[in-house]
Design a protein around this motif. Structure first.
Motif, PDB file in Angstrom:
ATOM      1  N   GLU A 223       0.879  -1.283   0.145  1.00  0.00           N
ATOM      2  CA  GLU A 223      -0.111   0.120   0.167  1.00  0.00           C
ATOM      3  C   GLU A 223       0.715   1.313   0.047  1.00  0.00           C
ATOM      4  OE1 GLU A 223      -3.608   0.075   2.302  1.00  0.00           O
ATOM      5  OE2 GLU A 223      -2.871  -2.283   3.175  1.00  0.00           O
ATOM      6  N   VAL A 224       0.871   1.815  -1.092  1.00  0.00           N
ATOM      7  CA  VAL A 224       1.621   3.024  -1.103  1.00  0.00           C
ATOM      8  C   VAL A 224       0.752   4.188  -1.487  1.00  0.00           C
ATOM      9  CG1 VAL A 224       3.537   3.993  -2.798  1.00  0.00           C
ATOM     10  CG2 VAL A 224       3.288   1.669  -2.224  1.00  0.00           C
ATOM     11  N   GLU A 225       1.115   5.589  -0.901  1.00  0.00           N
ATOM     12  CA  GLU A 225       0.343   6.723  -1.044  1.00  0.00           C
ATOM     13  C   GLU A 225       1.240   8.135  -1.315  1.00  0.00           C
ATOM     14  OE1 GLU A 225      -2.835   5.498   2.648  1.00  0.00           O
ATOM     15  OE2 GLU A 225      -1.510   7.290   2.991  1.00  0.00           O
ATOM     16  N   LEU A 226       0.768   8.815  -2.176  1.00  0.00           N
ATOM     17  CA  LEU A 226       1.410  10.073  -2.322  1.00  0.00           C
ATOM     18  C   LEU A 226       0.396  11.281  -2.271  1.00  0.00           C
ATOM     19  CD1 LEU A 226       2.030   8.012  -4.766  1.00  0.00           C
ATOM     20  CD2 LEU A 226       3.573   9.430  -5.492  1.00  0.00           C
ATOM     21  N   ALA A 227       1.149  12.416  -1.983  1.00  0.00           N
ATOM     22  CA  ALA A 227       0.466  13.549  -1.679  1.00  0.00           C
ATOM     23  C   ALA A 227       0.320  14.527  -2.872  1.00  0.00           C
ATOM     24  CB  ALA A 227       0.976  14.361  -0.245  1.00  0.00           C
ATOM     25  N   VAL A 228      -0.595  15.110  -3.247  1.00  0.00           N
ATOM     26  CA  VAL A 228      -0.833  16.210  -4.362  1.00  0.00           C
ATOM     27  C   VAL A 228      -1.254  17.407  -3.858  1.00  0.00           C
ATOM     28  CG1 VAL A 228      -1.716  16.576  -6.512  1.00  0.00           C
ATOM     29  CG2 VAL A 228      -1.555  14.125  -5.752  1.00  0.00           C
ATOM     30  N   LEU A 229      -0.439  18.557  -4.270  1.00  0.00           N
ATOM     31  CA  LEU A 229      -0.632  19.995  -3.640  1.00  0.00           C
ATOM     32  C   LEU A 229      -0.863  20.723  -4.839  1.00  0.00           C
ATOM     33  CD1 LEU A 229      -0.719  21.864  -1.185  1.00  0.00           C
ATOM     34  CD2 LEU A 229       1.835  21.929  -1.465  1.00  0.00           C
ATOM     35  N   GLY A 230      -2.024  21.825  -4.834  1.00  0.00           N
ATOM     36  CA  GLY A 230      -1.628  22.635  -6.154  1.00  0.00           C
ATOM     37  C   GLY A 230      -3.149  22.858  -6.395  1.00  0.00           C
ATOM     38  N   VAL A 236       3.725  16.928  -6.887  1.00  0.00           N
ATOM     39  CA  VAL A 236       3.201  15.492  -6.148  1.00  0.00           C
ATOM     40  C   VAL A 236       4.540  15.093  -5.277  1.00  0.00           C
ATOM     41  CG1 VAL A 236       2.916  13.022  -6.463  1.00  0.00           C
ATOM     42  CG2 VAL A 236       1.914  14.804  -8.049  1.00  0.00           C
ATOM     43  N   SER A 237       4.321  14.733  -4.171  1.00  0.00           N
ATOM     44  CA  SER A 237       5.210  14.271  -3.035  1.00  0.00           C
ATOM     45  C   SER A 237       6.280  12.965  -3.402  1.00  0.00           C
ATOM     46  CB  SER A 237       4.540  14.221  -1.691  1.00  0.00           C
ATOM     47  OG  SER A 237       3.875  13.018  -1.566  1.00  0.00           O
ATOM     48  N   VAL A 238       7.190  12.549  -2.887  1.00  0.00           N
ATOM     49  CA  VAL A 238       7.653  11.435  -2.771  1.00  0.00           C
ATOM     50  C   VAL A 238       6.483  10.349  -2.161  1.00  0.00           C
ATOM     51  CG1 VAL A 238       9.970  12.120  -1.968  1.00  0.00           C
ATOM     52  CG2 VAL A 238       8.575  11.650  -0.257  1.00  0.00           C
ATOM     53  N   ALA A 280      -0.798   9.754  -9.823  1.00  0.00           N
ATOM     54  CA  ALA A 280      -1.481  10.815  -8.731  1.00  0.00           C
ATOM     55  C   ALA A 280      -1.907  12.034  -9.297  1.00  0.00           C
ATOM     56  CB  ALA A 280      -0.324  11.108  -7.567  1.00  0.00           C
ATOM     57  N   LYS A 281      -1.030  12.500 -10.223  1.00  0.00           N
ATOM     58  CA  LYS A 281      -1.613  13.729 -10.818  1.00  0.00           C
ATOM     59  C   LYS A 281      -2.694  13.534 -11.758  1.00  0.00           C
ATOM     60  CE  LYS A 281       2.132  16.203 -11.824  1.00  0.00           C
ATOM     61  NZ  LYS A 281       3.328  16.971 -12.381  1.00  0.00           N
ATOM     62  N   ARG A 282      -2.630  12.539 -12.559  1.00  0.00           N
ATOM     63  CA  ARG A 282      -3.760  12.183 -13.377  1.00  0.00           C
ATOM     64  C   ARG A 282      -5.131  12.196 -12.485  1.00  0.00           C
ATOM     65  NH1 ARG A 282      -1.882   7.265 -17.111  1.00  0.00           N
ATOM     66  NH2 ARG A 282      -4.230   7.253 -17.843  1.00  0.00           N
ATOM     67  N   ALA A 283      -5.070  11.488 -11.552  1.00  0.00           N
ATOM     68  CA  ALA A 283      -6.230  11.296 -10.663  1.00  0.00           C
ATOM     69  C   ALA A 283      -6.570  12.427 -10.133  1.00  0.00           C
ATOM     70  CB  ALA A 283      -5.922  10.320  -9.494  1.00  0.00           C
ATOM     71  N   PHE A 284      -5.602  13.109  -9.636  1.00  0.00           N
ATOM     72  CA  PHE A 284      -6.064  14.670  -9.228  1.00  0.00           C
ATOM     73  C   PHE A 284      -7.099  15.344 -10.458  1.00  0.00           C
ATOM     74  CE2 PHE A 284      -5.051  19.026  -8.468  1.00  0.00           C
ATOM     75  CZ  PHE A 284      -5.200  19.254  -7.003  1.00  0.00           C
ATOM     76  N   ILE A 287     -10.639  14.180 -11.221  1.00  0.00           N
ATOM     77  CA  ILE A 287     -11.859  14.658 -10.271  1.00  0.00           C
ATOM     78  C   ILE A 287     -11.850  16.166 -10.233  1.00  0.00           C
ATOM     79  CG2 ILE A 287     -11.485  12.757  -8.919  1.00  0.00           C
ATOM     80  CD1 ILE A 287     -10.404  14.363  -6.829  1.00  0.00           C
ATOM     81  N   ASP A 288     -10.898  16.693 -11.031  1.00  0.00           N
ATOM     82  CA  ASP A 288     -10.896  18.134 -11.042  1.00  0.00           C
ATOM     83  C   ASP A 288     -10.416  18.679  -9.759  1.00  0.00           C
ATOM     84  OD1 ASP A 288     -10.991  20.783 -12.141  1.00  0.00           O
ATOM     85  OD2 ASP A 288     -13.030  21.195 -11.802  1.00  0.00           O
ATOM     86  N   GLY A 289      -9.383  18.222  -9.177  1.00  0.00           N
ATOM     87  CA  GLY A 289      -8.974  18.416  -7.856  1.00  0.00           C
ATOM     88  C   GLY A 289      -8.451  19.882  -7.838  1.00  0.00           C
ATOM     89  N   SER A 290      -8.457  20.313  -6.528  1.00  0.00           N
ATOM     90  CA  SER A 290      -8.109  21.653  -5.987  1.00  0.00           C
ATOM     91  C   SER A 290      -7.396  21.813  -4.636  1.00  0.00           C
ATOM     92  CB  SER A 290      -8.841  22.960  -6.493  1.00  0.00           C
ATOM     93  OG  SER A 290     -10.037  22.656  -5.609  1.00  0.00           O
ATOM     94  N   GLY A 291      -6.359  22.183  -4.206  1.00  0.00           N
ATOM     95  CA  GLY A 291      -5.671  22.328  -2.919  1.00  0.00           C
ATOM     96  C   GLY A 291      -4.964  21.161  -2.660  1.00  0.00           C
ATOM     97  N   LEU A 292      -5.669  19.945  -2.256  1.00  0.00           N
ATOM     98  CA  LEU A 292      -4.910  18.935  -1.625  1.00  0.00           C
ATOM     99  C   LEU A 292      -5.648  17.723  -2.048  1.00  0.00           C
ATOM    100  CD1 LEU A 292      -5.355  18.563   2.208  1.00  0.00           C
ATOM    101  CD2 LEU A 292      -6.803  19.939   0.680  1.00  0.00           C
ATOM    102  N   VAL A 293      -4.922  16.560  -2.131  1.00  0.00           N
ATOM    103  CA  VAL A 293      -5.458  15.263  -2.370  1.00  0.00           C
ATOM    104  C   VAL A 293      -4.525  14.049  -1.897  1.00  0.00           C
ATOM    105  CG1 VAL A 293      -5.710  13.422  -4.003  1.00  0.00           C
ATOM    106  CG2 VAL A 293      -7.231  15.398  -4.096  1.00  0.00           C
TER     107      VAL A 293
END
Length: 359
Positions: A223-230, A236-238, A280-284, A287-293
Protein backbone atom coordinates in the motif's frame (compact mmCIF):
# COMPACT_ATOMS: atom_id res chain seq x y z
CA UNK A 1 -3.05 43.07 8.03
CA UNK A 2 -3.67 39.63 9.45
CA UNK A 3 -5.70 37.20 7.34
CA UNK A 4 -8.94 36.20 9.04
CA UNK A 5 -9.34 32.41 9.05
CA UNK A 6 -12.47 30.46 9.97
CA UNK A 7 -11.54 26.94 11.14
CA UNK A 8 -14.52 24.67 10.47
CA UNK A 9 -14.34 21.28 12.20
CA UNK A 10 -16.20 18.51 14.01
CA UNK A 11 -19.21 17.60 11.93
CA UNK A 12 -22.11 15.16 11.80
CA UNK A 13 -19.95 12.28 10.67
CA UNK A 14 -18.48 8.97 11.80
CA UNK A 15 -15.13 10.76 11.49
CA UNK A 16 -16.01 13.53 13.97
CA UNK A 17 -13.19 12.64 16.39
CA UNK A 18 -10.63 12.59 13.59
CA UNK A 19 -11.69 16.10 12.63
CA UNK A 20 -11.17 17.36 16.19
CA UNK A 21 -7.62 15.99 16.22
CA UNK A 22 -6.96 17.69 12.90
CA UNK A 23 -8.30 21.03 14.17
CA UNK A 24 -6.15 20.94 17.27
CA UNK A 25 -3.05 20.20 15.19
CA UNK A 26 -3.76 23.02 12.75
CA UNK A 27 -4.17 25.58 15.56
CA UNK A 28 -0.74 24.52 16.76
CA UNK A 29 0.83 25.21 13.37
CA UNK A 30 -0.89 28.45 12.38
CA UNK A 31 1.14 31.60 12.87
CA UNK A 32 -1.00 33.81 15.12
CA UNK A 33 1.12 36.79 14.08
CA UNK A 34 -0.21 36.35 10.53
CA UNK A 35 -3.72 35.01 11.11
CA UNK A 36 -6.80 35.81 13.16
CA UNK A 37 -8.35 32.42 13.87
CA UNK A 38 -12.06 31.90 14.56
CA UNK A 39 -13.09 28.38 15.64
CA UNK A 40 -16.38 27.11 14.15
CA UNK A 41 -17.44 23.80 15.70
CA UNK A 42 -20.14 21.47 14.36
CA UNK A 43 -21.42 19.02 16.98
CA UNK A 44 -22.09 15.34 16.18
CA UNK A 45 -25.79 16.28 16.07
CA UNK A 46 -25.14 18.93 13.43
CA UNK A 47 -25.40 22.00 15.68
CA UNK A 48 -23.08 24.85 14.67
CA UNK A 49 -21.19 26.80 17.35
CA UNK A 50 -18.75 29.67 16.91
CA UNK A 51 -16.14 30.34 19.56
CA UNK A 52 -14.33 33.55 20.35
CA UNK A 53 -11.21 34.59 18.46
CA UNK A 54 -8.40 32.19 19.36
CA UNK A 55 -5.45 33.88 21.05
CA UNK A 56 -3.22 30.80 21.07
CA UNK A 57 -3.16 27.17 19.89
CA UNK A 58 -5.67 24.82 21.48
CA UNK A 59 -3.90 22.71 24.13
CA UNK A 60 -6.66 20.08 24.23
CA UNK A 61 -9.41 18.83 21.98
CA UNK A 62 -11.93 19.75 24.68
CA UNK A 63 -11.05 23.43 24.24
CA UNK A 64 -12.31 23.26 20.67
CA UNK A 65 -15.72 21.87 21.68
CA UNK A 66 -16.55 24.92 23.87
CA UNK A 67 -18.89 25.20 26.79
CA UNK A 68 -22.29 26.84 27.05
CA UNK A 69 -21.04 30.42 26.75
CA UNK A 70 -20.65 30.39 22.96
CA UNK A 71 -22.75 31.50 20.05
CA UNK A 72 -25.02 28.58 19.15
CA UNK A 73 -26.08 28.82 15.53
CA UNK A 74 -28.97 26.38 15.51
CA UNK A 75 -31.48 28.44 13.55
CA UNK A 76 -29.27 29.88 10.86
CA UNK A 77 -25.87 28.33 10.33
CA UNK A 78 -24.76 31.34 8.32
CA UNK A 79 -24.75 33.29 11.60
CA UNK A 80 -21.11 32.22 11.87
CA UNK A 81 -20.50 35.19 9.56
CA UNK A 82 -21.80 37.63 12.20
CA UNK A 83 -19.94 38.58 15.38
CA UNK A 84 -21.58 39.00 18.77
CA UNK A 85 -22.09 42.70 18.09
CA UNK A 86 -24.10 42.03 14.95
CA UNK A 87 -21.29 43.01 12.58
CA UNK A 88 -20.20 40.88 9.64
CA UNK A 89 -16.95 38.95 10.03
CA UNK A 90 -15.01 39.41 6.79
CA UNK A 91 -13.28 36.06 6.48
CA UNK A 92 -10.33 35.89 4.11
CA UNK A 93 -10.70 32.12 3.92
CA UNK A 94 -12.58 29.25 5.53
CA UNK A 95 -10.48 26.19 6.36
CA UNK A 96 -12.79 23.13 6.41
CA UNK A 97 -11.16 20.45 8.55
CA UNK A 98 -14.09 18.08 8.14
CA UNK A 99 -13.64 14.40 7.35
CA UNK A 100 -16.29 12.12 5.92
CA UNK A 101 -19.96 12.78 5.21
CA UNK A 102 -21.52 16.21 5.76
CA UNK A 103 -18.17 17.92 5.30
CA UNK A 104 -15.76 16.25 2.91
CA UNK A 105 -18.47 15.21 0.45
CA UNK A 106 -19.25 18.55 -1.20
CA UNK A 107 -22.12 19.60 1.08
CA UNK A 108 -20.21 22.23 3.07
CA UNK A 109 -18.28 23.21 -0.06
CA UNK A 110 -21.61 23.95 -1.75
CA UNK A 111 -22.67 26.14 1.18
CA UNK A 112 -19.42 28.10 1.02
CA UNK A 113 -19.78 28.51 -2.75
CA UNK A 114 -23.28 29.95 -2.34
CA UNK A 115 -21.97 32.29 0.36
CA UNK A 116 -19.17 33.31 -2.05
CA UNK A 117 -16.47 32.56 0.51
CA UNK A 118 -12.93 31.39 -0.25
CA UNK A 119 -12.20 27.99 1.27
CA UNK A 120 -9.29 25.58 1.46
CA UNK A 121 -9.36 22.37 -0.48
CA UNK A 122 -11.43 20.75 -3.16
CA UNK A 123 -14.58 22.16 -4.68
CA UNK A 124 -18.06 20.66 -4.82
CA UNK A 125 -17.48 18.26 -7.72
CA UNK A 126 -14.10 16.94 -6.61
CA UNK A 127 -15.27 16.57 -3.00
CA UNK A 128 -18.43 14.67 -3.87
CA UNK A 129 -16.71 12.50 -6.48
CA UNK A 130 -13.84 11.81 -4.09
CA UNK A 131 -16.26 10.76 -1.37
CA UNK A 132 -18.35 8.41 -3.52
CA UNK A 133 -16.05 5.50 -4.34
CA UNK A 134 -18.26 4.34 -7.21
CA UNK A 135 -18.28 7.70 -8.99
CA UNK A 136 -14.55 8.02 -8.30
CA UNK A 137 -13.84 4.63 -9.86
CA UNK A 138 -15.94 5.47 -12.89
CA UNK A 139 -14.02 8.72 -13.41
CA UNK A 140 -10.73 6.85 -13.05
CA UNK A 141 -11.91 4.33 -15.61
CA UNK A 142 -12.69 7.12 -18.08
CA UNK A 143 -9.23 8.58 -17.41
CA UNK A 144 -7.62 5.22 -18.16
CA UNK A 145 -6.23 4.65 -14.66
CA UNK A 146 -5.55 0.99 -13.72
CA UNK A 147 -7.81 -0.38 -10.96
CA UNK A 148 -8.63 -3.72 -9.34
CA UNK A 149 -11.96 -5.30 -10.38
CA UNK A 150 -15.02 -4.23 -8.39
CA UNK A 151 -18.80 -4.26 -8.30
CA UNK A 152 -21.37 -2.21 -6.39
CA UNK A 153 -25.03 -2.08 -5.40
CA UNK A 154 -27.45 -0.14 -3.17
CA UNK A 155 -29.43 -1.13 -0.08
CA UNK A 156 -32.67 -1.84 -1.94
CA UNK A 157 -30.81 -4.14 -4.37
CA UNK A 158 -29.46 -6.11 -1.42
CA UNK A 159 -32.92 -6.37 0.15
CA UNK A 160 -34.45 -7.76 -3.05
CA UNK A 161 -31.62 -9.54 -4.88
CA UNK A 162 -29.24 -10.86 -2.24
CA UNK A 163 -28.46 -14.17 -3.94
CA UNK A 164 -27.97 -12.48 -7.31
CA UNK A 165 -25.56 -9.94 -5.81
CA UNK A 166 -23.51 -12.66 -4.11
CA UNK A 167 -23.40 -14.58 -7.39
CA UNK A 168 -22.27 -11.43 -9.23
CA UNK A 169 -19.50 -10.86 -6.71
CA UNK A 170 -18.27 -14.43 -7.13
CA UNK A 171 -18.50 -14.19 -10.91
CA UNK A 172 -16.58 -10.90 -11.22
CA UNK A 173 -14.19 -11.22 -8.28
CA UNK A 174 -11.99 -13.78 -6.55
CA UNK A 175 -11.65 -14.34 -2.82
CA UNK A 176 -10.72 -12.48 -0.70
CA UNK A 177 -12.94 -9.48 -1.27
CA UNK A 178 -13.10 -6.15 0.53
CA UNK A 179 -16.49 -4.65 1.32
CA UNK A 180 -16.72 -0.88 1.77
CA UNK A 181 -19.38 1.79 2.30
CA UNK A 182 -19.17 3.91 -0.85
CA UNK A 183 -19.36 7.22 1.00
CA UNK A 184 -17.08 7.11 4.00
CA UNK A 185 -13.39 7.40 4.84
CA UNK A 186 -10.87 6.43 7.52
CA UNK A 187 -11.59 2.74 6.82
CA UNK A 188 -14.84 2.96 8.79
CA UNK A 189 -17.16 0.05 7.97
CA UNK A 190 -14.62 -1.80 5.80
CA UNK A 191 -14.18 -5.55 6.21
CA UNK A 192 -12.42 -8.41 4.46
CA UNK A 193 -14.40 -11.46 3.31
CA UNK A 194 -12.91 -14.83 2.43
CA UNK A 195 -16.18 -16.74 1.93
CA UNK A 196 -19.92 -16.25 1.43
CA UNK A 197 -20.79 -16.04 5.12
CA UNK A 198 -18.14 -13.39 5.74
CA UNK A 199 -19.28 -11.50 2.64
CA UNK A 200 -22.87 -11.32 3.89
CA UNK A 201 -21.72 -10.21 7.35
CA UNK A 202 -19.39 -7.56 5.88
CA UNK A 203 -22.17 -6.21 3.65
CA UNK A 204 -24.58 -5.96 6.59
CA UNK A 205 -21.97 -4.00 8.55
CA UNK A 206 -21.21 -1.66 5.63
CA UNK A 207 -24.94 -0.99 5.13
CA UNK A 208 -25.01 0.54 8.63
CA UNK A 209 -22.90 3.39 7.26
CA UNK A 210 -24.15 3.93 3.70
CA UNK A 211 -26.85 2.91 1.22
CA UNK A 212 -24.29 2.23 -1.51
CA UNK A 213 -21.75 -0.59 -1.15
CA UNK A 214 -18.57 -1.37 -3.08
CA UNK A 215 -17.06 -4.86 -3.21
CA UNK A 216 -13.48 -4.97 -4.47
CA UNK A 217 -11.10 -7.69 -5.52
CA UNK A 218 -8.50 -8.40 -2.85
CA UNK A 219 -4.93 -8.13 -4.07
CA UNK A 220 -1.53 -9.07 -2.68
CA UNK A 221 0.31 -5.77 -2.89
CA UNK A 222 2.09 -3.03 -1.01
CA UNK A 223 0.00 0.00 0.00
CA UNK A 224 1.65 3.18 -1.24
CA UNK A 225 0.38 6.75 -0.89
CA UNK A 226 1.38 10.07 -2.44
CA UNK A 227 0.36 13.63 -1.61
CA UNK A 228 -0.79 16.10 -4.26
CA UNK A 229 -0.75 19.88 -3.71
CA UNK A 230 -1.86 22.65 -6.06
CA UNK A 231 -4.60 23.86 -8.35
CA UNK A 232 -4.10 23.79 -12.13
CA UNK A 233 -0.44 22.80 -11.88
CA UNK A 234 -0.26 20.28 -9.02
CA UNK A 235 2.92 19.04 -7.39
CA UNK A 236 3.36 15.47 -6.13
CA UNK A 237 5.33 14.31 -3.09
CA UNK A 238 7.62 11.35 -2.65
CA UNK A 239 5.72 8.07 -2.11
CA UNK A 240 5.22 6.54 1.32
CA UNK A 241 4.44 2.93 2.16
CA UNK A 242 1.99 1.73 4.81
CA UNK A 243 2.82 -1.50 6.64
CA UNK A 244 -0.03 -2.35 9.02
CA UNK A 245 0.34 -5.16 11.53
CA UNK A 246 -3.34 -5.97 11.03
CA UNK A 247 -4.63 -7.64 7.86
CA UNK A 248 -5.39 -4.26 6.36
CA UNK A 249 -5.12 -0.58 7.23
CA UNK A 250 -8.28 -0.26 9.36
CA UNK A 251 -9.56 2.56 11.60
CA UNK A 252 -7.78 1.34 14.74
CA UNK A 253 -4.41 0.96 13.03
CA UNK A 254 -4.79 4.45 11.53
CA UNK A 255 -5.79 6.35 14.64
CA UNK A 256 -5.61 4.29 17.84
CA UNK A 257 -3.08 1.53 18.36
CA UNK A 258 -0.02 2.95 16.59
CA UNK A 259 0.68 -0.46 15.09
CA UNK A 260 1.26 0.74 11.54
CA UNK A 261 4.69 1.53 10.17
CA UNK A 262 4.95 4.41 7.71
CA UNK A 263 8.00 4.16 5.46
CA UNK A 264 8.87 7.45 3.77
CA UNK A 265 10.15 7.49 1.16
CA UNK A 266 8.97 4.06 0.04
CA UNK A 267 11.68 1.79 -1.30
CA UNK A 268 10.68 1.52 -4.95
CA UNK A 269 12.43 1.55 -8.31
CA UNK A 270 12.85 4.99 -9.87
CA UNK A 271 10.53 4.10 -12.77
CA UNK A 272 7.83 2.94 -10.36
CA UNK A 273 8.08 6.19 -8.39
CA UNK A 274 7.72 8.30 -11.54
CA UNK A 275 4.79 6.13 -12.64
CA UNK A 276 3.06 6.62 -9.29
CA UNK A 277 3.61 10.37 -9.41
CA UNK A 278 2.19 10.57 -12.92
CA UNK A 279 -0.89 8.54 -11.95
CA UNK A 280 -1.41 10.63 -8.79
CA UNK A 281 -1.42 13.78 -10.87
CA UNK A 282 -3.81 12.23 -13.42
CA UNK A 283 -6.16 11.12 -10.61
CA UNK A 284 -6.13 14.65 -9.18
CA UNK A 285 -7.09 16.07 -12.56
CA UNK A 286 -9.69 13.33 -13.21
CA UNK A 287 -11.78 14.60 -10.30
CA UNK A 288 -10.91 18.26 -11.04
CA UNK A 289 -9.03 18.51 -7.75
CA UNK A 290 -7.81 21.68 -6.08
CA UNK A 291 -5.75 22.32 -2.99
CA UNK A 292 -4.94 18.88 -1.67
CA UNK A 293 -5.47 15.20 -2.38
CA UNK A 294 -3.86 12.04 -1.07
CA UNK A 295 -3.70 9.36 -3.75
CA UNK A 296 -3.58 5.73 -2.57
CA UNK A 297 -2.18 2.89 -4.67
CA UNK A 298 -1.44 -0.83 -4.67
CA UNK A 299 1.98 -1.91 -5.96
CA UNK A 300 2.44 -5.62 -6.66
CA UNK A 301 5.61 -7.70 -6.46
CA UNK A 302 6.29 -7.11 -10.17
CA UNK A 303 5.75 -3.33 -9.63
CA UNK A 304 2.40 -3.22 -11.38
CA UNK A 305 0.41 -0.21 -10.12
CA UNK A 306 -3.31 0.00 -9.35
CA UNK A 307 -5.00 3.10 -7.98
CA UNK A 308 -7.13 2.42 -4.92
CA UNK A 309 -8.69 5.81 -4.22
CA UNK A 310 -8.08 9.48 -3.57
CA UNK A 311 -8.91 11.28 -0.35
CA UNK A 312 -9.90 14.93 -0.77
CA UNK A 313 -9.48 15.79 2.93
CA UNK A 314 -6.87 13.33 4.23
CA UNK A 315 -5.77 13.03 7.82
CA UNK A 316 -4.00 16.28 8.57
CA UNK A 317 -2.24 16.07 11.91
CA UNK A 318 1.58 16.37 11.88
CA UNK A 319 1.83 12.56 12.15
CA UNK A 320 -0.68 11.87 9.38
CA UNK A 321 0.58 10.52 6.08
CA UNK A 322 -0.27 13.58 3.96
CA UNK A 323 1.79 16.14 5.96
CA UNK A 324 4.56 13.58 6.54
CA UNK A 325 4.89 13.00 2.80
CA UNK A 326 5.39 16.74 2.27
CA UNK A 327 7.77 16.95 5.20
CA UNK A 328 9.95 14.40 3.37
CA UNK A 329 9.55 16.49 0.21
CA UNK A 330 10.92 19.56 2.03
CA UNK A 331 7.60 21.24 2.84
CA UNK A 332 7.05 21.72 6.59
CA UNK A 333 3.65 21.43 8.28
CA UNK A 334 3.24 25.20 8.88
CA UNK A 335 4.41 25.93 5.32
CA UNK A 336 1.93 23.38 3.97
CA UNK A 337 -0.94 25.14 5.76
CA UNK A 338 0.22 28.52 4.44
CA UNK A 339 0.37 27.19 0.89
CA UNK A 340 -3.11 25.68 1.12
CA UNK A 341 -4.51 29.01 2.30
CA UNK A 342 -2.75 30.81 -0.57
CA UNK A 343 -4.07 28.28 -3.09
CA UNK A 344 -7.62 28.75 -1.77
CA UNK A 345 -7.44 32.53 -2.15
CA UNK A 346 -5.92 32.24 -5.64
CA UNK A 347 -8.72 29.91 -6.76
CA UNK A 348 -11.37 32.21 -5.30
CA UNK A 349 -9.90 35.28 -7.00
CA UNK A 350 -9.83 33.45 -10.32
CA UNK A 351 -13.53 32.57 -9.94
CA UNK A 352 -14.37 36.20 -9.33
CA UNK A 353 -13.24 36.96 -12.89
CA UNK A 354 -16.09 34.89 -14.34
CA UNK A 355 -19.09 36.67 -15.88
CA UNK A 356 -22.47 35.70 -14.49
CA UNK A 357 -24.60 37.79 -16.80
CA UNK A 358 -24.59 38.37 -20.52
CA UNK A 359 -22.97 41.67 -21.60
Amino acid sequence: MKKRIGLLYGGKSAEHEVSLSTARAVTGALNFEEYEVYPIFITPEGEWRRGELLKKPASTIEELQFGDDVTILENNITDFLIDNNGKAIQFDVIFPLLHGTNGEDGTVQGLLEVLNLPYVGNGVLASSAGMDKVIMKQLFEIAGLPQVPYTYFIRSDWANEQEAIIARCEEKLDWPMFVKPANLGSSVGINKATNRDELVKAIEIALQYDRKIVVEQGIVAREVELAVLGNDFPEVSVPGEIKPVTEFYDYDSKYKDGSTALIIPAELPVNTVSGLQDLAKRAFKAIDGSGLVRADFFVTADNSIYINEVNTMPGFTPVSMYPLLWQHTNVSYPELIDRLITLAIERFEEKQQLHYKKD
